[in-house]
Write an enzyme that holds these catalytic residues in place. Structure first.
Site, PDB file in Angstrom:
ATOM      1  N   SER A 123       0.655  -1.103   0.023  1.00  0.00           N
ATOM      2  CA  SER A 123      -0.144   0.057   0.130  1.00  0.00           C
ATOM      3  C   SER A 123       0.879   1.253   0.000  1.00  0.00           C
ATOM      4  O   SER A 123       2.007   1.224   0.649  1.00  0.00           O
ATOM      5  CB  SER A 123      -0.947  -0.071   1.217  1.00  0.00           C
ATOM      6  OG  SER A 123      -1.321   1.294   1.661  1.00  0.00           O
ATOM      7  N   SER A 124       0.430   2.363  -0.493  1.00  0.00           N
ATOM      8  CA  SER A 124       1.101   3.594  -0.559  1.00  0.00           C
ATOM      9  C   SER A 124       1.481   4.086   0.642  1.00  0.00           C
ATOM     10  O   SER A 124       2.248   5.064   1.089  1.00  0.00           O
ATOM     11  CB  SER A 124       0.248   4.590  -1.420  1.00  0.00           C
ATOM     12  OG  SER A 124      -0.931   4.885  -1.098  1.00  0.00           O
ATOM     13  N   CYS A 125       0.698   3.601   1.847  1.00  0.00           N
ATOM     14  CA  CYS A 125       1.107   4.306   3.260  1.00  0.00           C
ATOM     15  C   CYS A 125       2.347   3.656   3.701  1.00  0.00           C
ATOM     16  O   CYS A 125       2.841   4.084   4.939  1.00  0.00           O
ATOM     17  CB  CYS A 125      -0.184   4.023   4.122  1.00  0.00           C
ATOM     18  SG  CYS A 125      -0.358   2.157   4.341  1.00  0.00           S
ATOM     19  N   TYR A 152       0.059  -0.816  10.180  1.00  0.00           N
ATOM     20  CA  TYR A 152      -0.264  -1.538   8.970  1.00  0.00           C
ATOM     21  C   TYR A 152       1.111  -1.417   7.966  1.00  0.00           C
ATOM     22  O   TYR A 152       1.536  -2.353   7.371  1.00  0.00           O
ATOM     23  CB  TYR A 152      -1.530  -1.005   8.426  1.00  0.00           C
ATOM     24  CG  TYR A 152      -1.757  -1.403   7.005  1.00  0.00           C
ATOM     25  CD1 TYR A 152      -2.524  -2.766   6.779  1.00  0.00           C
ATOM     26  CD2 TYR A 152      -1.638  -0.749   5.761  1.00  0.00           C
ATOM     27  CE1 TYR A 152      -2.666  -3.355   5.500  1.00  0.00           C
ATOM     28  CE2 TYR A 152      -2.027  -1.153   4.428  1.00  0.00           C
ATOM     29  CZ  TYR A 152      -2.783  -2.408   4.437  1.00  0.00           C
ATOM     30  OH  TYR A 152      -2.868  -2.864   3.228  1.00  0.00           O
ATOM     31  N   LYS A 156       3.408  -4.182   6.054  1.00  0.00           N
ATOM     32  CA  LYS A 156       3.660  -4.111   4.603  1.00  0.00           C
ATOM     33  C   LYS A 156       5.082  -3.799   4.298  1.00  0.00           C
ATOM     34  O   LYS A 156       5.781  -4.343   3.329  1.00  0.00           O
ATOM     35  CB  LYS A 156       2.961  -3.062   3.930  1.00  0.00           C
ATOM     36  CG  LYS A 156       1.297  -3.510   3.957  1.00  0.00           C
ATOM     37  CD  LYS A 156       1.235  -4.690   3.160  1.00  0.00           C
ATOM     38  CE  LYS A 156      -0.307  -5.391   3.254  1.00  0.00           C
ATOM     39  NZ  LYS A 156      -0.516  -6.597   2.601  1.00  0.00           N
ATOM     40  N   HIS A 195     -12.825   2.595   3.646  1.00  0.00           N
ATOM     41  CA  HIS A 195     -12.020   3.455   3.321  1.00  0.00           C
ATOM     42  C   HIS A 195     -12.837   4.810   2.853  1.00  0.00           C
ATOM     43  O   HIS A 195     -14.222   4.498   2.645  1.00  0.00           O
ATOM     44  CB  HIS A 195     -11.058   3.092   1.846  1.00  0.00           C
ATOM     45  CG  HIS A 195      -9.977   2.121   2.505  1.00  0.00           C
ATOM     46  ND1 HIS A 195      -9.903   0.808   2.230  1.00  0.00           N
ATOM     47  CD2 HIS A 195      -8.979   2.487   2.901  1.00  0.00           C
ATOM     48  CE1 HIS A 195      -8.964   0.423   2.831  1.00  0.00           C
ATOM     49  NE2 HIS A 195      -8.186   1.268   3.136  1.00  0.00           N
TER      50      HIS A 195
HETATM   51  O1  GFB Z   1      -9.523   6.160   2.859  1.00  0.00           O
HETATM   52  P1  GFB Z   1      -9.297   6.637   4.265  1.00  0.00           P
HETATM   53  O2  GFB Z   1      -9.757   5.971   5.400  1.00  0.00           O
HETATM   54  O3  GFB Z   1      -7.553   6.509   4.474  1.00  0.00           O
HETATM   55  O4  GFB Z   1      -9.344   8.160   4.346  1.00  0.00           O
HETATM   56  P2  GFB Z   1      -6.132   7.027   4.193  1.00  0.00           P
HETATM   57  C1  GFB Z   1      -8.871   9.289   3.347  1.00  0.00           C
HETATM   58  C2  GFB Z   1      -9.424  10.536   4.003  1.00  0.00           C
HETATM   59  O5  GFB Z   1     -10.860  10.637   3.797  1.00  0.00           O
HETATM   60  C3  GFB Z   1      -9.085  10.949   5.402  1.00  0.00           C
HETATM   61  C4  GFB Z   1     -11.303  11.325   4.923  1.00  0.00           C
HETATM   62  O6  GFB Z   1      -8.499  12.382   5.475  1.00  0.00           O
HETATM   63  C5  GFB Z   1     -10.221  10.888   6.205  1.00  0.00           C
HETATM   64  O7  GFB Z   1     -10.543  11.901   7.239  1.00  0.00           O
HETATM   65  N1  GFB Z   1     -12.724  10.873   5.273  1.00  0.00           N
HETATM   66  C6  GFB Z   1     -13.707  11.646   4.867  1.00  0.00           C
HETATM   67  C7  GFB Z   1     -13.113   9.765   5.495  1.00  0.00           C
HETATM   68  N2  GFB Z   1     -14.818  11.061   5.195  1.00  0.00           N
HETATM   69  C8  GFB Z   1     -14.437   9.929   5.608  1.00  0.00           C
HETATM   70  C9  GFB Z   1     -15.253   8.612   5.854  1.00  0.00           C
HETATM   71  O8  GFB Z   1     -16.425   8.580   6.074  1.00  0.00           O
HETATM   72  N3  GFB Z   1     -14.407   7.395   5.985  1.00  0.00           N
HETATM   73  C10 GFB Z   1     -13.246   7.444   5.767  1.00  0.00           C
HETATM   74  N4  GFB Z   1     -12.499   6.272   6.016  1.00  0.00           N
HETATM   75  N5  GFB Z   1     -12.359   8.429   5.470  1.00  0.00           N
HETATM   76  C11 GFB Z   1      -5.759   4.494   4.567  1.00  0.00           C
HETATM   77  C12 GFB Z   1      -4.924   3.782   5.625  1.00  0.00           C
HETATM   78  O9  GFB Z   1      -5.271   5.877   4.898  1.00  0.00           O
HETATM   79  O10 GFB Z   1      -5.392   4.214   3.309  1.00  0.00           O
HETATM   80  C13 GFB Z   1      -4.443   2.294   5.303  1.00  0.00           C
HETATM   81  O11 GFB Z   1      -5.248   3.805   7.157  1.00  0.00           O
HETATM   82  C14 GFB Z   1      -4.242   2.149   3.716  1.00  0.00           C
HETATM   83  O12 GFB Z   1      -3.364   1.843   6.064  1.00  0.00           O
HETATM   84  C15 GFB Z   1      -5.464   2.885   2.655  1.00  0.00           C
HETATM   85  O13 GFB Z   1      -3.123   2.636   3.395  1.00  0.00           O
HETATM   86  C16 GFB Z   1      -5.085   2.773   1.381  1.00  0.00           C
HETATM   87  O14 GFB Z   1      -5.810   7.276   2.719  1.00  0.00           O
HETATM   88  O15 GFB Z   1      -6.050   8.210   5.132  1.00  0.00           O
END
Ligand code: GFB
Length: 328
Positions: A123-125, A152, A156, A195
């Site tokens: 993953s890109s993280c 995580y 990875k 996500h």
């Molecule tokens: O997709 P996401 O959960 O993961 O969140 P990351 C991306 C952005 O969307 C963050 C915002 O800035 C969240 O605050 N966001 C807004 C929301 N509303 C929502 C919502 O309802 N749900 C969620 N989930 N986000 C993950 C990593 O990071 O990306 C993993 O935690 C993995 O390890 C994955 O790498 C691809 O992009 O921040």
């Protein structure tokens, strides 16, 4: 088992044999199911998959017994415990421990059986929180990780290192690919664990149906994210297996990103929501930007094809057709 690097045949780019046994670990997940669909469409007839209730990849003995029984020639390791920002930051032990165990078991068993080609998915993280943008593969291990997903990411990164070590010690031409944020059919649409993209599709679609005036999303809406349709990811995986051999992980993305507020507006438009959007800043933003540099992949002859708006429209359609039987 292969005994060392001296056994290594020079790698030649070539199509994989369509009739050979091919294990897709995690074939029911977002990524694994897309890889399975793509391999089927490409004519592979020896596909092998096991659900987690049929084979617990955290059970080392079971994994070794499975490899002894099926002897796959090719493997894609797409099985992982995954989740969005809140799930990652709430359950770091699970994300670290489960992913390490899955990876170590599958990779050790695959070494034992000298699997010919293997692709490990990360993953890109894995890249430092403040890595220069767009992020090149060379940024790995050059700085501190984003705290909301460091557990995580460490799992990875360990997988990437294990692939590199296997290449050095056993001479097997295995590779790693690091996708950006993925979306598409088969995603997890849970409002708390998912996500951002599936969460927003569900939230805006529910609001459009109920006639709600307001939708509340997480964070500030200012972070930037790059979104890749999972069918593009699946095509990239096969392309890499057939064309790439090297110790460095390969970034897989589109090369462009948007703010969360922009993607929220786009989704609202696609589902027909006409109310207002608010932002709950008590929820984490995560890393400010993680746009991948995809020039290495382009140099290998692959670029993404599915545009964001078209990908969103088809994902919304899929969500509406499957909303009743989804993980929520
Ligand atoms: O997709 P996401 O959960 O993961 O969140 P990351 C991306 C952005 O969307 C963050 C915002 O800035 C969240 O605050 N966001 C807004 C929301 N509303 C929502 C919502 O309802 N749900 C969620 N989930 N986000 C993950 C990593 O990071 O990306 C993993 O935690 C993995 O390890 C994955 O790498 C691809 O992009 O921040």
């Amino acid at each position: 088992m292969t005994s060392g690097t001296q056994d290594r045949e020079p790698f030649e780019a070539a199509p994989l044999d369509r009739s050979s046994s091919f294990y897709v670990a995690g074939h029911r997940g977002l990524v694994g199911s897309a890889i399975w669909r793509n391999l089927e469409a490409e004519g592979f007839t020896g596909l092998i998959g096991r659900t987690s209730s049929e084979l617990d990849l955290k059970d080392r003995d079971a994994v070794f017994a499975f490899f002894a029984e099926t002897k796959p020639r090719y493997v894609v390791l797409a099985a992982a415990k995954v989740g969005g920002i809140l799930a990652n930051s709430t359950y770091p032990v699970d994300f670290l421990s489960e992913n390490l165990r899955i990876q170590v078991n599958v990779l050790d068993a695959a070494v034992e059986h000298s699997v010919e080609r293997l692709l490990f998915l990360g993953s890109s993280c894995i890249y430092p929180r403040m890595a220069p943008q767009p992020i090149r593969e060379e940024s790995l291990l050059t700085g501190y990780l984003e705290p909301t997903n460091d557990a995580y990411a460490i799992a990875k990164i360990a997988g990437i290192l294990q692939i590199q070590a296997i290449r050095r010690q056993y001479g097997l031409p295995w590779i790693s690919a690091m996708p950006t944020n993925l979306y598409g059919p088969g995603d997890n649409f849970s409002l708390t664990g998912s996500h951002v993209l599936p969460a927003l599709i569900r939230r805006y679609d529910d609001a459009a149906k109920s006639g709600a005036a307001t939708v509340v999303n997480w964070g500030t809406g200012t972070p930037r994210r790059e979104f890749l349709h999972v069918d593009d990811m699946a095509a990239a995986c096969l392309h890499l297996l057939e064309n790439y051999d090297g110790p460095s992980q390969v970034n897989v993305g589109t090369g462009s990103d948007v703010t969360i507020a922009e993607i929220a507006d786009t989704i609202a438009g696609v589902v027909g929501f006409t109310g207002t959007t608010e932002w709950d800043i008590s929820k984490p933003d995560g890393t400010p930007q993680k746009l991948l540099d995809v020039s290495k992949l382009a140099g290998e002859g692959w670029t993404s094809r599915i545009g964001l708006e078209a990908g969103l429209r088809s994902t919304v359609k899929w969500y509406r057709e499957h909303a009743d039987d989804l993980r929520k």
